[in-house]
Design a protein around this motif. Structure first.
Motif, mmCIF file in Angstrom:
data_model
loop_
_atom_site.group_PDB
_atom_site.id
_atom_site.type_symbol
_atom_site.label_atom_id
_atom_site.label_comp_id
_atom_site.label_asym_id
_atom_site.label_seq_id
_atom_site.Cartn_x
_atom_site.Cartn_y
_atom_site.Cartn_z
ATOM 1 N N MET A 30 1.053 -8.327 -12.863
ATOM 2 C CA MET A 30 -0.122 -7.624 -13.630
ATOM 3 C C MET A 30 -0.374 -6.375 -13.164
ATOM 4 O O MET A 30 -0.379 -6.157 -11.942
ATOM 5 C CB MET A 30 -1.145 -8.532 -14.057
ATOM 6 N N TYR A 31 -0.915 -5.359 -13.832
ATOM 7 C CA TYR A 31 -1.310 -4.142 -13.543
ATOM 8 C C TYR A 31 -2.485 -3.733 -14.494
ATOM 9 O O TYR A 31 -2.834 -3.894 -15.580
ATOM 10 C CB TYR A 31 -0.279 -3.151 -13.775
ATOM 11 N N ILE A 32 -3.351 -3.119 -13.689
ATOM 12 C CA ILE A 32 -4.977 -2.755 -14.349
ATOM 13 C C ILE A 32 -4.674 -0.982 -14.317
ATOM 14 O O ILE A 32 -4.745 -0.769 -13.173
ATOM 15 C CB ILE A 32 -6.063 -3.485 -13.857
ATOM 16 N N ALA A 33 -5.073 -0.721 -15.492
ATOM 17 C CA ALA A 33 -5.223 0.825 -15.416
ATOM 18 C C ALA A 33 -6.637 1.183 -15.897
ATOM 19 O O ALA A 33 -7.132 0.627 -16.857
ATOM 20 C CB ALA A 33 -4.188 1.602 -16.502
ATOM 21 N N MET A 34 -7.468 1.901 -14.972
ATOM 22 C CA MET A 34 -8.775 2.347 -15.513
ATOM 23 C C MET A 34 -8.910 3.774 -15.567
ATOM 24 O O MET A 34 -8.430 4.697 -14.647
ATOM 25 C CB MET A 34 -9.693 1.553 -14.459
ATOM 26 N N TYR A 71 3.587 -2.895 -13.964
ATOM 27 C CA TYR A 71 3.189 -1.854 -13.786
ATOM 28 C C TYR A 71 4.324 -0.713 -14.575
ATOM 29 O O TYR A 71 4.166 0.037 -15.463
ATOM 30 C CB TYR A 71 3.433 -1.219 -12.554
ATOM 31 N N GLU A 72 5.522 -1.491 -14.927
ATOM 32 C CA GLU A 72 6.423 -0.928 -15.921
ATOM 33 C C GLU A 72 6.136 -0.749 -17.108
ATOM 34 O O GLU A 72 6.336 0.132 -18.056
ATOM 35 C CB GLU A 72 7.959 -1.723 -15.680
ATOM 36 N N ALA A 73 5.273 -1.900 -17.888
ATOM 37 C CA ALA A 73 4.760 -1.866 -19.121
ATOM 38 C C ALA A 73 3.975 -0.762 -19.180
ATOM 39 O O ALA A 73 3.932 -0.152 -20.301
ATOM 40 C CB ALA A 73 4.319 -3.418 -19.449
ATOM 41 N N PHE A 74 2.789 -0.596 -18.283
ATOM 42 C CA PHE A 74 1.911 0.500 -18.336
ATOM 43 C C PHE A 74 2.763 1.958 -18.263
ATOM 44 O O PHE A 74 2.429 2.739 -19.136
ATOM 45 C CB PHE A 74 1.095 0.566 -17.278
ATOM 46 N N LEU A 75 3.602 2.095 -17.529
ATOM 47 C CA LEU A 75 4.518 3.240 -17.805
ATOM 48 C C LEU A 75 5.059 3.462 -19.100
ATOM 49 O O LEU A 75 5.138 4.757 -19.388
ATOM 50 C CB LEU A 75 5.533 3.285 -16.567
ATOM 51 N N ALA A 76 5.723 2.283 -19.732
ATOM 52 C CA ALA A 76 6.238 2.723 -20.932
ATOM 53 C C ALA A 76 5.357 3.036 -21.779
ATOM 54 O O ALA A 76 5.557 3.819 -22.924
ATOM 55 C CB ALA A 76 7.043 1.159 -21.384
ATOM 56 N N PRO A 125 4.586 -3.266 -26.236
ATOM 57 C CA PRO A 125 5.039 -4.486 -25.263
ATOM 58 C C PRO A 125 4.460 -4.543 -23.973
ATOM 59 O O PRO A 125 4.276 -3.349 -23.352
ATOM 60 C CB PRO A 125 6.617 -4.320 -25.030
ATOM 61 N N GLY A 126 4.130 -5.637 -23.355
ATOM 62 C CA GLY A 126 3.373 -5.708 -22.223
ATOM 63 C C GLY A 126 1.866 -5.574 -22.242
ATOM 64 O O GLY A 126 1.212 -5.602 -21.017
ATOM 65 N N PHE A 127 1.279 -5.188 -23.108
ATOM 66 C CA PHE A 127 -0.076 -5.096 -23.318
ATOM 67 C C PHE A 127 -0.943 -6.433 -23.235
ATOM 68 O O PHE A 127 -0.353 -7.225 -24.151
ATOM 69 C CB PHE A 127 -0.505 -4.007 -24.644
ATOM 70 N N VAL A 128 -1.803 -6.465 -22.410
ATOM 71 C CA VAL A 128 -2.549 -7.790 -22.194
ATOM 72 C C VAL A 128 -3.867 -7.752 -22.915
ATOM 73 O O VAL A 128 -4.313 -8.619 -23.743
ATOM 74 C CB VAL A 128 -2.600 -8.266 -20.916
ATOM 75 N N HIS A 154 -10.726 0.050 -19.443
ATOM 76 C CA HIS A 154 -10.040 -0.957 -18.570
ATOM 77 C C HIS A 154 -8.834 -1.636 -19.182
ATOM 78 O O HIS A 154 -9.260 -2.445 -20.176
ATOM 79 C CB HIS A 154 -11.208 -1.992 -18.158
ATOM 80 N N THR A 155 -7.663 -1.259 -18.981
ATOM 81 C CA THR A 155 -6.539 -1.937 -19.686
ATOM 82 C C THR A 155 -5.582 -2.848 -18.714
ATOM 83 O O THR A 155 -5.453 -2.513 -17.562
ATOM 84 C CB THR A 155 -5.586 -0.923 -20.280
ATOM 85 N N VAL A 156 -5.272 -3.888 -19.214
ATOM 86 C CA VAL A 156 -4.416 -5.107 -18.397
ATOM 87 C C VAL A 156 -3.159 -4.890 -18.923
ATOM 88 O O VAL A 156 -2.820 -5.150 -20.158
ATOM 89 C CB VAL A 156 -5.170 -6.374 -18.418
#
Length: 104
Positions: free
Chosen positions: A1-5, A61-66, A33-36, A55-57
């Motif tokens: 999982m990856y968290i972007a803030m 990391y690849e899903a965040f980049l996409a 796709p990949g958003f939690v 705050h996005t989960v």
């Protein structure tokens, strides 16, 4: 999982407008796709600002980049510079790889 803030410093006289900008927007994250999950956070007050954060989960990391390269991202951020400036400085991005999750 990856968290972007993203952290934002918002002047006291801009808080209501800043919150409305976030709360009234169309949310496109659910279509990617990949958003939690997503949380819009209000933090502590300082003398000259209140701290806010998005705050996005993501599943990875690849899903965040996409997401950052998607049409939905472009749509969501198309008017980011429009209107009255509501923050002190720009957003501060922080990305985190999740090493451990403990849930109830």
């Amino acid at each position: 999982m990856y968290i972007a803030m993203n952290r934002f410093r918002v002047a006291p006289d801009c808080e209501e407008a800043f919150q409305r900008r976030w709360l009234d927007r169309e949310v496109l994250l659910k279509t990617v796709p990949g958003f939690v999950s997503f949380q819009f956070l209000k933090g502590p007050k300082a003398e000259d600002h209140t701290l806010y954060a998005s705050h996005t989960v993501w599943a990875s990391y690849e899903a965040f980049l996409a997401w950052t390269q998607s049409e939905q991202f472009r749509q969501a951020h198309a008017s980011a510079g429009d209107g009255r400036k509501l923050t002190i400085g720009g957003p501060v991005f922080e990305g985190f790889e999740v090493l451990q999750t403990v849930e109830n």
